[in-house]
Design an enzyme around this catalytic site. Structure first.
Site, PDB file in Angstrom:
ATOM      1  N   HIS A 108       0.580  -3.921   3.964  1.00  0.00           N
ATOM      2  CA  HIS A 108       0.427  -4.394   5.466  1.00  0.00           C
ATOM      3  C   HIS A 108      -0.102  -5.677   5.374  1.00  0.00           C
ATOM      4  O   HIS A 108      -0.923  -5.973   4.587  1.00  0.00           O
ATOM      5  CB  HIS A 108      -0.399  -3.378   6.239  1.00  0.00           C
ATOM      6  CG  HIS A 108       0.401  -2.183   6.682  1.00  0.00           C
ATOM      7  ND1 HIS A 108       0.486  -0.919   5.714  1.00  0.00           N
ATOM      8  CD2 HIS A 108       0.765  -1.760   7.838  1.00  0.00           C
ATOM      9  CE1 HIS A 108       0.987  -0.165   6.566  1.00  0.00           C
ATOM     10  NE2 HIS A 108       1.180  -0.414   7.578  1.00  0.00           N
ATOM     11  N   ASN A 139      -3.602  -3.867  -3.118  1.00  0.00           N
ATOM     12  CA  ASN A 139      -3.478  -3.352  -1.919  1.00  0.00           C
ATOM     13  C   ASN A 139      -4.486  -2.163  -1.558  1.00  0.00           C
ATOM     14  O   ASN A 139      -5.124  -2.299  -0.457  1.00  0.00           O
ATOM     15  CB  ASN A 139      -2.057  -2.712  -1.804  1.00  0.00           C
ATOM     16  CG  ASN A 139      -1.647  -1.877  -0.611  1.00  0.00           C
ATOM     17  OD1 ASN A 139      -1.952  -2.575   0.717  1.00  0.00           O
ATOM     18  ND2 ASN A 139      -1.096  -0.865  -0.524  1.00  0.00           N
TER      19      ASN A 139
END
Length: 255
Positions: A108, A139
């Protein structure tokens, strides 16, 4: 002595005027950067963020949003939503199959954790126009720590402006994943602006590799991030404020 006193009085008046200016409401979209060089983009405004989408890399150029203390909480849960292709962008576009067995996470840019305040905002955070191929431990580790820090700062200061996105150092022969040839970034940037009391800003650059390092290792001035990315961040600030805050990068000011 009279001349010195007059100069001091004038300087104080200018500082007072700047303080008043800084307290004025910022225009809507202060978080949106400007391009300093020509680049493919399709700008889409979603519930929780604005994205500049790149049809060539199949991912965002940048994603920008205002994160408020109120938006750090809510009932929308990420487990209720799945990653999905963004039908507002043209095909070919990133799909879930592109990431499968690629060795990269679906990273994201505007995080799900910043969109718990509304179900539709949470759903849109899972659109692939908001996603980049990201090294797994980045991440789930250092990048996630940065996201958590942003939410802490939003709670502390009431709100922060955030812009982040991929960095490509190679203009050609980029590594890609999947049938739709989603480009793999070399790095990621994130810049933040806080307007509470004395305005301040800070930048971060993360190489797209696995690793575990302290947040301070990623700190850069916003000016340096601008130099690398070719964007003009927070352009609606007054020139004097923009020049000062974008030249500073003291993480201790934020802790």
């Amino acid at each position: 002595a009279k001349q010195a006193a007059a100069k001091a009085q004038l300087a104080n008046a200018k500082r007072a005027q700047n303080d008043v200016t800084n307290l004025l409401p910022l225009p809507k979209g202060v978080e949106l950067p400007r391009l300093r060089q020509k680049r493919t983009e399709q700008v889409i405004e979603h519930e929780g963020y604005t994205v500049s989408y790149n049809m060539q890399t199949r991912q965002p150029n940048w994603v920008a949003w205002k994160l408020t203390a109120q938006r750090t909480k809510g009932n929308a849960e990420r487990k209720d939503y799945k990653f999905t292709d963004d039908e507002d962008v043209p095909a070919p576009r990133a799909e879930d199959s592109d990431y499968r067995s690629s060795g990269y996470d679906r990273g994201h840019m505007c995080p799900a954790g910043d969109n718990k305040w509304r179900a539709e905002a949470m759903r849109q955070s899972f659109l692939f126009s908001n996603i980049c191929p990201q090294a797994p431990s980045l991440n789930r580790g250092d990048w996630n720590e940065m996201e958590l820090a942003c939410r802490r700062w939003a709670k502390r200061y009431g709100s922060v402006y955030v812009v982040c996105g991929p960095v490509f150092y190679k203009k050609t022969r980029r590594k890609t994943i999947g049938r739709n040839k989603v480009a793999v970034p070399d790095a990621f940037f994130k810049v933040l602006l806080c307007m509470k009391d004395t305005p301040k800003a800070i930048g971060f650059l993360y190489k797209n590799t696995d690793g575990n390092r302290p947040m301070g290792d990623y700190v850069n001035t916003v000016d340096e991030v601008e130099r690398i990315t070719g964007y003009d961040f927070f352009p609606s600030l007054t020139d004097d404020v923009e020049k000062r805050v974008e030249a500073e990068c003291n993480l201790d000011d934020w802790q």
